[in-house]
Enzyme design. Structure first.
Site, mmCIF file in Angstrom:
data_model
loop_
_atom_site.group_PDB
_atom_site.id
_atom_site.type_symbol
_atom_site.label_atom_id
_atom_site.label_comp_id
_atom_site.label_asym_id
_atom_site.label_seq_id
_atom_site.Cartn_x
_atom_site.Cartn_y
_atom_site.Cartn_z
ATOM 1 N N GLU A 157 0.809 -1.228 0.000
ATOM 2 C CA GLU A 157 0.000 0.000 0.000
ATOM 3 C C GLU A 157 0.837 1.270 0.000
ATOM 4 O O GLU A 157 1.725 1.444 0.838
ATOM 5 C CB GLU A 157 -0.941 0.013 1.210
ATOM 6 C CG GLU A 157 -1.860 1.229 1.247
ATOM 7 C CD GLU A 157 -2.974 1.109 2.269
ATOM 8 O OE1 GLU A 157 -3.667 2.117 2.518
ATOM 9 O OE2 GLU A 157 -3.171 0.007 2.824
ATOM 10 N N LYS B 134 -8.524 -1.240 1.213
ATOM 11 C CA LYS B 134 -9.527 -1.549 2.236
ATOM 12 C C LYS B 134 -10.523 -2.530 1.624
ATOM 13 O O LYS B 134 -11.130 -2.251 0.601
ATOM 14 C CB LYS B 134 -10.241 -0.272 2.688
ATOM 15 C CG LYS B 134 -11.201 -0.451 3.835
ATOM 16 C CD LYS B 134 -10.506 -0.956 5.085
ATOM 17 C CE LYS B 134 -9.474 0.010 5.611
ATOM 18 N NZ LYS B 134 -8.835 -0.517 6.860
#
Length: 421
Positions: free
Chosen positions: A219, A235
């Site tokens: 990420e 997410k």
């Protein structure tokens, strides 16, 4: 005189630890591949919360002192100097606790207090490249893992967040658990193995006296090129099977949780962006990390002229995908519910060079102190979260890291569903 004293204070921590040994390859996440074997440490600065002051302005001054143009990230610059003896760039690490501290939010006691909260390490090119050889084999043993909370306590915390959402205190909170295991031997080869995990966009290590960090993060917390800034929040998680991918794509709960964080990231970037330039370039793209499908979006903006490194870090730290919404309220719930501090987890780690900054969010990250290895894993909690499922998701995220750190290879991946970066 004041300027000289400031420079001396910034240089109070000299080159140290494993990274100064010539046989070790500099392996900071996001470092340019071509520079990796040609770098040596010039200077470092580090900060603990007990030191006081604002570490973001001080680390900006430290990097500026070494010639890195970080007081205005939008100013046109020439590429880094790769001649021997010249500064190429710097590693930067900022813990999640440092970000919470700057927002005035308390954090739980850290499980590895020797680990600094902010570290900057400046590197220059050397005339004697480090051979690209694997580290020597050592007697590495890892003891049994000890979790900081039981599955029951974790599930209880998930329910506590659901209750807070029901009261209107928050919309979402990311809960993170911690585990530690005693070790014997050199931990660096084990931490280095994490970078081999599929999708480890920010795979690499950073070390110092009495501590080391190994990262396998997919990420992007924040990346700046010229005057363009972007973040890629992740997410939403499902098992990496055809059914899991379909479920993630069609889950109203996961999509709502994801969009909530995208909106939070848009708001974070808006604090340092020209009005009207914040855009969502890609929304809810499903990618694979080891045995999991995860949803990722890309949010970008044009930086306001004069935005410095300190401004940038203050706007984005700690990352929204590992805190919740609203961020400050979520951090207060995190402090009340999590059993121990986040240490090296959920912070920022990456590389700064003239004209480019690239920091990964330290999920899928482990750290060592002098005798224990530490690991963190968790997930975002919304009103629709099921406590049992959230406990299982956190365990699934930690499993491939635990296996690799112990020296056990992860299971083979199906050929028809290759891992994606």
């Amino acid at each position: 005189m004041a300027r000289r004293k400031s420079a001396e204070r910034m240089r109070k921590v000299g080159p140290s630890g494993v990274e100064t040994l010539p046989q070790r390859l500099i392996d900071v996440p996001a470092i340019p591949t071509g520079c990796r074997p040609h770098l040596t440490e010039r200077d470092r600065w580090q900060w603990h919360r007990t030191d006081g002051g604002n570490p973001l302005t001080t680390v900006q001054d430290f990097l500026t002192h070494h010639g890195l143009p970080v007081t205005d990230l939008t100013r046109p610059t020439t590429p880094g100097d790769h001649r021997p003896g010249q500064v190429c760039g710097a590693a930067l690490y900022v813990s999640a606790a440092a970000g919470a501290h700057l927002l005035g939010v308390p954090t739980p006691t850290e499980p590895a207090p020797t680990l600094p909260d902010v570290v900057a390490v400046v590197y220059h090119h050397t005339t004697r490249p480090t051979p690209h050889t694997p580290p020597p084999a050592t007697d590495w043993t890892l003891g049994p893992w000890q979790d900081s909370w039981t599955p029951h306590a974790h599930a209880h915390a998930v329910q506590a967040v659901r209750d807070a959402i029901g009261r209107g205190d928050v919309y979402q909170v990311n809960l993170v658990g911690h585990a530690s295991a005693p070790y014997h031997g050199d931990p660096l080869p084990a931490l280095t193995r994490l970078a081999t995990l599929p999708g480890a966009r920010y795979g690499g290590t950073l070390t110092g006296d009495g501590w080391a960090i190994g990262c396998a993060s997919p990420e992007t917390l924040v990346e700046v090129t010229g005057d363009r800034v972007l973040t890629r929040p992740i997410k939403g998680t499902r098992p990496a099977t055809p059914a899991g991918r379909h479920d993630l794509l069609t889950s109203a709960k996961e999509r709502a949780e994801h969009i909530m964080i995208v909106d939070l990231e848009r708001n974070d970037l808006a604090h340092i962006a020209h009005t009207g330039t914040v855009t969502v370039d890609q929304l809810y793209a499903v990618r694979r990390w080891c045995d999991l499908w995860q949803a990722e979006s890309t949010v970008s903006a044009t930086l306001t002229h004069g935005t410095g490194l300190a401004d940038l870090l203050h706007a984005v730290c700690p990352g929204g995908s590992v805190t919740g919404a609203p961020k400050r309220s979520a951090l207060h719930h995190i402090a009340a519910l999590e059993p121990t501090g986040r240490g090296a987890g959920m912070g920022a780690l990456g590389w700064i060079a003239p004209g480019h900054l690239d920091l990964g969010l330290t999920i899928r990250t482990a750290a060592t102190d002098t005798d224990h290895l530490h690991l963190w894993a968790g997930g975002g909690i919304t009103w629709d979260s099921d406590p049992t499922a959230e406990v299982a998701e956190a365990a699934a995220k930690a499993a491939p890291l635990r296996a690799l750190l112990a020296g056990t290879p992860p299971p083979p991946k199906p050929a028809d569903y290759p891992c994606q970066p």
